[in-house]
Design a protein around this motif. Sequence first.
Motif, short mmCIF file in Angstrom:
data_model
loop_
_atom_site.label_atom_id
_atom_site.label_comp_id
_atom_site.label_asym_id
_atom_site.label_seq_id
_atom_site.Cartn_x
_atom_site.Cartn_y
_atom_site.Cartn_z
N VAL A 17 15.04 -52.45 -30.11
CA VAL A 17 16.09 -52.12 -29.14
C VAL A 17 15.88 -50.71 -28.59
N LEU A 18 15.58 -49.78 -29.48
CA LEU A 18 15.34 -48.41 -29.05
C LEU A 18 14.10 -48.35 -28.16
N ILE A 19 13.04 -49.03 -28.56
CA ILE A 19 11.81 -49.05 -27.77
C ILE A 19 12.07 -49.63 -26.37
N ASP A 20 12.78 -50.74 -26.31
CA ASP A 20 13.03 -51.41 -25.04
C ASP A 20 13.87 -50.56 -24.09
N SER A 21 14.68 -49.66 -24.65
CA SER A 21 15.55 -48.84 -23.81
C SER A 21 14.76 -47.87 -22.93
N ALA A 22 13.50 -47.67 -23.25
CA ALA A 22 12.66 -46.77 -22.44
C ALA A 22 12.34 -47.38 -21.08
N GLY A 23 12.51 -48.71 -20.99
CA GLY A 23 12.26 -49.37 -19.71
C GLY A 23 10.80 -49.53 -19.36
N SER A 24 9.94 -49.53 -20.37
CA SER A 24 8.50 -49.68 -20.15
C SER A 24 8.02 -50.99 -20.76
N GLU A 25 7.57 -51.91 -19.92
CA GLU A 25 7.10 -53.20 -20.42
C GLU A 25 5.89 -53.02 -21.34
N LEU A 26 4.98 -52.13 -20.98
CA LEU A 26 3.79 -51.90 -21.80
C LEU A 26 4.17 -51.33 -23.16
N LEU A 27 5.11 -50.39 -23.18
CA LEU A 27 5.56 -49.81 -24.44
C LEU A 27 6.20 -50.88 -25.31
N SER A 28 7.05 -51.71 -24.73
CA SER A 28 7.73 -52.76 -25.49
C SER A 28 6.74 -53.77 -26.05
N THR A 29 5.76 -54.16 -25.21
CA THR A 29 4.76 -55.14 -25.65
C THR A 29 3.87 -54.57 -26.75
N THR A 30 3.48 -53.32 -26.62
CA THR A 30 2.65 -52.67 -27.63
C THR A 30 3.38 -52.62 -28.97
N TYR A 31 4.64 -52.23 -28.94
CA TYR A 31 5.41 -52.13 -30.18
C TYR A 31 5.61 -53.51 -30.80
N ALA A 32 5.94 -54.51 -29.96
CA ALA A 32 6.14 -55.86 -30.47
C ALA A 32 4.87 -56.40 -31.13
N GLY A 33 3.71 -55.96 -30.64
CA GLY A 33 2.44 -56.40 -31.21
C GLY A 33 2.20 -55.92 -32.63
N LEU A 34 3.00 -54.96 -33.08
CA LEU A 34 2.88 -54.45 -34.45
C LEU A 34 3.72 -55.26 -35.42
N ARG A 35 4.42 -56.27 -34.93
CA ARG A 35 5.43 -57.00 -35.70
C ARG A 35 4.94 -57.50 -37.05
N ALA A 36 3.83 -58.23 -37.07
CA ALA A 36 3.38 -58.83 -38.32
C ALA A 36 3.08 -57.78 -39.38
N ARG A 37 2.40 -56.71 -38.98
CA ARG A 37 2.08 -55.65 -39.92
C ARG A 37 3.36 -54.96 -40.42
N GLN A 38 4.30 -54.74 -39.51
CA GLN A 38 5.53 -54.06 -39.90
C GLN A 38 6.36 -54.91 -40.85
#
Length: 223
Positions: free
Chosen positions: A147-168
């Motif tokens: 939610v915090l990441i998405d608030s930045a309004g950057s699709e690339l930022l959100s997608t990059t962070y979501a890609g860390l999901r399994a490891r996190q």
Amino acid sequence: MQQMDGVDGPTAELSGREKAYLYVRDQVLTSPAATGSFLSEQDLATKVGVSRTPVREALLMLQAEGLVEMVPKRGAHVPAMSGRQITELMELRGVLERHAASRALTSGRVPLESMRAALAEQETFATGASVDAARAFIDWDGRFHQVLIDSAGSELLSTTYAGLRARQLRIGLTALFSASDRQHNVCAEHQAIIDALEVGDEGLVHEKINSHLEVTLQILLRA
């Protein structure tokens, strides 16, 4: 391939490969017990309800992401995360989350209510002792930060962070089982981040994010 950040949507719309990918990524690889094991294509195919071909395709995708290793005549191996990899993951999270927080504060789009709602859901699983409760707790942990990441309004930022999901998810579960009362401490650390965002102090927000991630990192390095 379409973006697949979770398994909440209607699986009927997904291909066999996508179903297998999501199942392995979110259900199998997130378990600390999977570390060091070899995955059976036939067992996975049976559990997902598809043939072995889409399972094999999904495993190749996961290999490209560095989540499994394809070993000749042995199959897909789930490698352990080294101390260096864990440290790098937490450092990357810090960079992304601090940046998102700064963007949110600057733009006036701080998602306080959404973060409070995610924390409230997370707290409902804080006292559960089962693996399912721990998985739900960590899943809401990920949503809180996303939610915090998405608030930045950057699709690339959100997608990059979501890609860390399994490891996190995997290291998050490991941390929960490696420290006493970690669930309640995580919730307190999340509340501290919300409080800092509410007063609009960028330096304090960064400090609370850093502290939260550092505590988790130290627990993982000792595990």
